[in-house]
Design a protein around this motif. Structure first.
Motif, PDB file in Angstrom:
ATOM      1  N   ASP A   1       0.822  -1.215   0.000  1.00 57.01           N
ATOM      2  CA  ASP A   1       0.000   0.000   0.000  1.00 57.01           C
ATOM      3  C   ASP A   1       0.856   1.264   0.000  1.00 57.01           C
ATOM      4  O   ASP A   1       0.503   2.266  -0.609  1.00 57.01           O
ATOM      5  CB  ASP A   1      -0.984  -0.008   1.176  1.00 57.01           C
ATOM      6  N   GLU A   2       2.008   1.213   0.684  1.00 57.26           N
ATOM      7  CA  GLU A   2       2.917   2.359   0.666  1.00 57.26           C
ATOM      8  C   GLU A   2       3.518   2.554  -0.724  1.00 57.26           C
ATOM      9  O   GLU A   2       3.625   3.689  -1.203  1.00 57.26           O
ATOM     10  CB  GLU A   2       4.038   2.161   1.685  1.00 57.26           C
ATOM     11  N   ALA A   3       3.892   1.456  -1.360  1.00 55.25           N
ATOM     12  CA  ALA A   3       4.443   1.549  -2.710  1.00 55.25           C
ATOM     13  C   ALA A   3       3.397   2.086  -3.681  1.00 55.25           C
ATOM     14  O   ALA A   3       3.702   2.915  -4.550  1.00 55.25           O
ATOM     15  CB  ALA A   3       4.935   0.178  -3.176  1.00 55.25           C
ATOM     16  N   ASN A   4       2.165   1.652  -3.533  1.00 55.32           N
ATOM     17  CA  ASN A   4       1.074   2.149  -4.369  1.00 55.32           C
ATOM     18  C   ASN A   4       0.874   3.653  -4.164  1.00 55.32           C
ATOM     19  O   ASN A   4       0.675   4.404  -5.130  1.00 55.32           O
ATOM     20  CB  ASN A   4      -0.210   1.386  -4.072  1.00 55.32           C
ATOM     21  N   ALA A   5       0.939   4.104  -2.916  1.00 56.84           N
ATOM     22  CA  ALA A   5       0.787   5.536  -2.621  1.00 56.84           C
ATOM     23  C   ALA A   5       1.915   6.342  -3.260  1.00 56.84           C
ATOM     24  O   ALA A   5       1.682   7.431  -3.791  1.00 56.84           O
ATOM     25  CB  ALA A   5       0.750   5.768  -1.115  1.00 56.84           C
ATOM     26  N   VAL A   6       3.137   5.812  -3.227  1.00 58.07           N
ATOM     27  CA  VAL A   6       4.271   6.509  -3.843  1.00 58.07           C
ATOM     28  C   VAL A   6       4.095   6.580  -5.354  1.00 58.07           C
ATOM     29  O   VAL A   6       4.323   7.636  -5.968  1.00 58.07           O
ATOM     30  CB  VAL A   6       5.596   5.813  -3.468  1.00 58.07           C
ATOM     31  N   ILE A   7       3.677   5.479  -5.962  1.00 56.49           N
ATOM     32  CA  ILE A   7       3.497   5.457  -7.417  1.00 56.49           C
ATOM     33  C   ILE A   7       2.435   6.466  -7.851  1.00 56.49           C
ATOM     34  O   ILE A   7       2.612   7.204  -8.821  1.00 56.49           O
ATOM     35  CB  ILE A   7       3.137   4.032  -7.890  1.00 56.49           C
ATOM     36  N   ILE A   8       1.346   6.534  -7.108  1.00 59.51           N
ATOM     37  CA  ILE A   8       0.283   7.495  -7.445  1.00 59.51           C
ATOM     38  C   ILE A   8       0.762   8.919  -7.198  1.00 59.51           C
ATOM     39  O   ILE A   8       0.512   9.820  -8.002  1.00 59.51           O
ATOM     40  CB  ILE A   8      -1.000   7.188  -6.642  1.00 59.51           C
ATOM     41  N   SER A   9       1.476   9.143  -6.107  1.00 58.93           N
ATOM     42  CA  SER A   9       1.884  10.496  -5.726  1.00 58.93           C
ATOM     43  C   SER A   9       3.026  11.042  -6.574  1.00 58.93           C
ATOM     44  O   SER A   9       3.307  12.238  -6.521  1.00 58.93           O
ATOM     45  CB  SER A   9       2.295  10.526  -4.255  1.00 58.93           C
ATOM     46  N   GLU A  10       3.698  10.214  -7.323  1.00 60.24           N
ATOM     47  CA  GLU A  10       4.774  10.688  -8.194  1.00 60.24           C
ATOM     48  C   GLU A  10       4.248  11.533  -9.351  1.00 60.24           C
ATOM     49  O   GLU A  10       4.978  12.344  -9.899  1.00 60.24           O
ATOM     50  CB  GLU A  10       5.539   9.490  -8.785  1.00 60.24           C
ATOM     51  N   HIS A  11       3.007  11.364  -9.700  1.00 54.56           N
ATOM     52  CA  HIS A  11       2.430  12.078 -10.839  1.00 54.56           C
ATOM     53  C   HIS A  11       2.058  13.510 -10.466  1.00 54.56           C
ATOM     54  O   HIS A  11       2.007  13.867  -9.288  1.00 54.56           O
ATOM     55  CB  HIS A  11       1.197  11.333 -11.347  1.00 54.56           C
ATOM     56  N   ALA A  12       1.766  14.294 -11.465  1.00 54.57           N
ATOM     57  CA  ALA A  12       1.305  15.668 -11.247  1.00 54.57           C
ATOM     58  C   ALA A  12      -0.050  15.642 -10.540  1.00 54.57           C
ATOM     59  O   ALA A  12      -0.798  14.664 -10.660  1.00 54.57           O
ATOM     60  CB  ALA A  12       1.189  16.389 -12.596  1.00 54.57           C
ATOM     61  N   PRO A  13      -0.383  16.686  -9.780  1.00 54.93           N
ATOM     62  CA  PRO A  13      -1.659  16.691  -9.047  1.00 54.93           C
ATOM     63  C   PRO A  13      -2.888  16.416  -9.926  1.00 54.93           C
ATOM     64  O   PRO A  13      -3.818  15.729  -9.486  1.00 54.93           O
ATOM     65  CB  PRO A  13      -1.704  18.089  -8.433  1.00 54.93           C
ATOM     66  N   SER A  14      -2.907  16.927 -11.150  1.00 50.91           N
ATOM     67  CA  SER A  14      -4.059  16.646 -12.016  1.00 50.91           C
ATOM     68  C   SER A  14      -4.130  15.163 -12.382  1.00 50.91           C
ATOM     69  O   SER A  14      -5.208  14.589 -12.478  1.00 50.91           O
ATOM     70  CB  SER A  14      -3.990  17.514 -13.274  1.00 50.91           C
ATOM     71  N   GLN A  15      -2.974  14.532 -12.559  1.00 52.48           N
ATOM     72  CA  GLN A  15      -2.937  13.109 -12.875  1.00 52.48           C
ATOM     73  C   GLN A  15      -3.290  12.248 -11.666  1.00 52.48           C
ATOM     74  O   GLN A  15      -3.816  11.150 -11.826  1.00 52.48           O
ATOM     75  CB  GLN A  15      -1.556  12.720 -13.407  1.00 52.48           C
ATOM     76  N   ILE A  16      -2.994  12.752 -10.462  1.00 51.79           N
ATOM     77  CA  ILE A  16      -3.386  12.027  -9.248  1.00 51.79           C
ATOM     78  C   ILE A  16      -4.897  11.896  -9.200  1.00 51.79           C
ATOM     79  O   ILE A  16      -5.435  10.821  -8.909  1.00 51.79           O
ATOM     80  CB  ILE A  16      -2.845  12.736  -7.987  1.00 51.79           C
ATOM     81  N   LEU A  17      -5.598  12.976  -9.511  1.00 53.48           N
ATOM     82  CA  LEU A  17      -7.067  12.937  -9.503  1.00 53.48           C
ATOM     83  C   LEU A  17      -7.603  11.966 -10.557  1.00 53.48           C
ATOM     84  O   LEU A  17      -8.573  11.250 -10.310  1.00 53.48           O
ATOM     85  CB  LEU A  17      -7.630  14.335  -9.720  1.00 53.48           C
ATOM     86  N   VAL A  18      -6.960  11.943 -11.726  1.00 48.97           N
ATOM     87  CA  VAL A  18      -7.389  11.020 -12.782  1.00 48.97           C
ATOM     88  C   VAL A  18      -7.166   9.579 -12.344  1.00 48.97           C
ATOM     89  O   VAL A  18      -8.038   8.717 -12.508  1.00 48.97           O
ATOM     90  CB  VAL A  18      -6.644  11.324 -14.105  1.00 48.97           C
ATOM     91  N   ARG A  19      -6.007   9.298 -11.763  1.00 49.38           N
ATOM     92  CA  ARG A  19      -5.691   7.931 -11.333  1.00 49.38           C
ATOM     93  C   ARG A  19      -6.598   7.469 -10.199  1.00 49.38           C
ATOM     94  O   ARG A  19      -6.895   6.287 -10.100  1.00 49.38           O
ATOM     95  CB  ARG A  19      -4.233   7.812 -10.917  1.00 49.38           C
ATOM     96  N   LEU A  20      -6.995   8.390  -9.343  1.00 45.47           N
ATOM     97  CA  LEU A  20      -7.849   8.008  -8.215  1.00 45.47           C
ATOM     98  C   LEU A  20      -9.328   7.990  -8.571  1.00 45.47           C
ATOM     99  O   LEU A  20     -10.151   7.633  -7.737  1.00 45.47           O
ATOM    100  CB  LEU A  20      -7.609   8.949  -7.032  1.00 45.47           C
ATOM    101  N   SER A  21      -9.676   8.363  -9.779  1.00 45.82           N
ATOM    102  CA  SER A  21     -11.090   8.350 -10.162  1.00 45.82           C
ATOM    103  C   SER A  21     -11.650   6.929 -10.190  1.00 45.82           C
ATOM    104  O   SER A  21     -12.844   6.728  -9.974  1.00 45.82           O
ATOM    105  CB  SER A  21     -11.287   9.033 -11.517  1.00 45.82           C
ATOM    106  N   GLN A  22     -10.812   5.933 -10.424  1.00 51.27           N
ATOM    107  CA  GLN A  22     -11.265   4.546 -10.396  1.00 51.27           C
ATOM    108  C   GLN A  22     -11.080   3.912  -9.013  1.00 51.27           C
ATOM    109  O   GLN A  22     -11.472   2.775  -8.798  1.00 51.27           O
ATOM    110  CB  GLN A  22     -10.492   3.693 -11.424  1.00 51.27           C
ATOM    111  N   ASP A  23     -10.461   4.622  -8.108  1.00 53.49           N
ATOM    112  CA  ASP A  23     -10.183   4.100  -6.773  1.00 53.49           C
ATOM    113  C   ASP A  23     -11.106   4.789  -5.771  1.00 53.49           C
ATOM    114  O   ASP A  23     -11.686   5.824  -6.041  1.00 53.49           O
ATOM    115  CB  ASP A  23      -8.713   4.382  -6.432  1.00 53.49           C
ATOM    116  N   SER A  24     -11.232   4.204  -4.608  1.00 58.36           N
ATOM    117  CA  SER A  24     -12.075   4.820  -3.581  1.00 58.36           C
ATOM    118  C   SER A  24     -11.268   5.611  -2.562  1.00 58.36           C
ATOM    119  O   SER A  24     -11.805   6.067  -1.563  1.00 58.36           O
ATOM    120  CB  SER A  24     -12.880   3.733  -2.857  1.00 58.36           C
ATOM    121  N   SER A  25      -9.984   5.775  -2.792  1.00 55.22           N
ATOM    122  CA  SER A  25      -9.129   6.494  -1.849  1.00 55.22           C
ATOM    123  C   SER A  25      -9.334   8.000  -1.965  1.00 55.22           C
ATOM    124  O   SER A  25      -9.489   8.532  -3.061  1.00 55.22           O
ATOM    125  CB  SER A  25      -7.662   6.176  -2.125  1.00 55.22           C
ATOM    126  N   PRO A  26      -9.293   8.698  -0.836  1.00 54.40           N
ATOM    127  CA  PRO A  26      -9.409  10.158  -0.883  1.00 54.40           C
ATOM    128  C   PRO A  26      -8.122  10.785  -1.425  1.00 54.40           C
ATOM    129  O   PRO A  26      -7.024  10.361  -1.076  1.00 54.40           O
ATOM    130  CB  PRO A  26      -9.650  10.542   0.577  1.00 54.40           C
TER     131      PRO A  26
END
Length: 156
Positions: free
Chosen positions: A73-98
């Motif tokens: 889960d930590e590795a997943n958070a790092v992978i998602i957080s490496e992207h630009a803020p706009s891309q973080i929102l796109v990547r989390l649109s399929q996920d239920s994480s805030p």
């Protein structure tokens, strides 16, 4: 119908003999609990106890913080957080994480890097801030005792 005879205690409190015995038993067996549950009346004692709780919370959260490898889960958070803020929102649109945590982690990693200690320290910081926040919220909404209990529970 039985009538209970009340025996006055030497200090004329009007307690029955049974009540007097049980209260004496309570006093002898709970001196430590009475000491622990007594809220600090001195404002300096209040600050000292809060500082001790925050220090304990900090120590419990940072002790061996980099001792283990990164979990999935930590590795997943790092992978998602490496992207630009706009891309973080796109990547989390399929996920239920805030997304707010990932946004914080994105900027945190920009400043402190991507080591195990760096990515775990933001959660440790939030945990330490939680201790003080729960005391203030509990005190404001309920009572000072509730604030103390909440902060002690959050410390561990």
């Amino acid at each position: 119908m039985k009538i209970k005879k009340e025996v006055k205690s030497p200090c004329n409190t009007g307690l029955s003999q049974q009540q007097s015995l049980s209260s004496r038993h309570w006093d002898k067996s709970s001196n430590f609990l009475r000491y622990v549950y007594k809220l600090p009346s001195n404002k300096y004692a209040f600050y000292i106890i809060i500082i001790i709780l925050i220090g304990l919370a900090l120590w419990l959260r940072i002790y061996d913080i980099g001792g283990k490898d990164v979990w999935l889960d930590e590795a997943n958070a790092v992978i998602i957080s490496e992207h630009a803020p706009s891309q973080i929102l796109v990547r989390l649109s399929q996920d239920s994480s805030p997304p707010l945590y990932y946004m914080f982690l994105h900027y945190w990693m920009m400043v402190f890097g991507q080591s195990e200690i760096a990515i775990r320290s933001i959660s440790a910081l939030f945990g330490v801030v939680l201790v003080a926040s729960l005391f203030l919220i509990g005190k404001r909404l309920f009572s000072e005792k509730v604030g103390w209990y909440a902060s002690v529970i959050a410390t561990v």
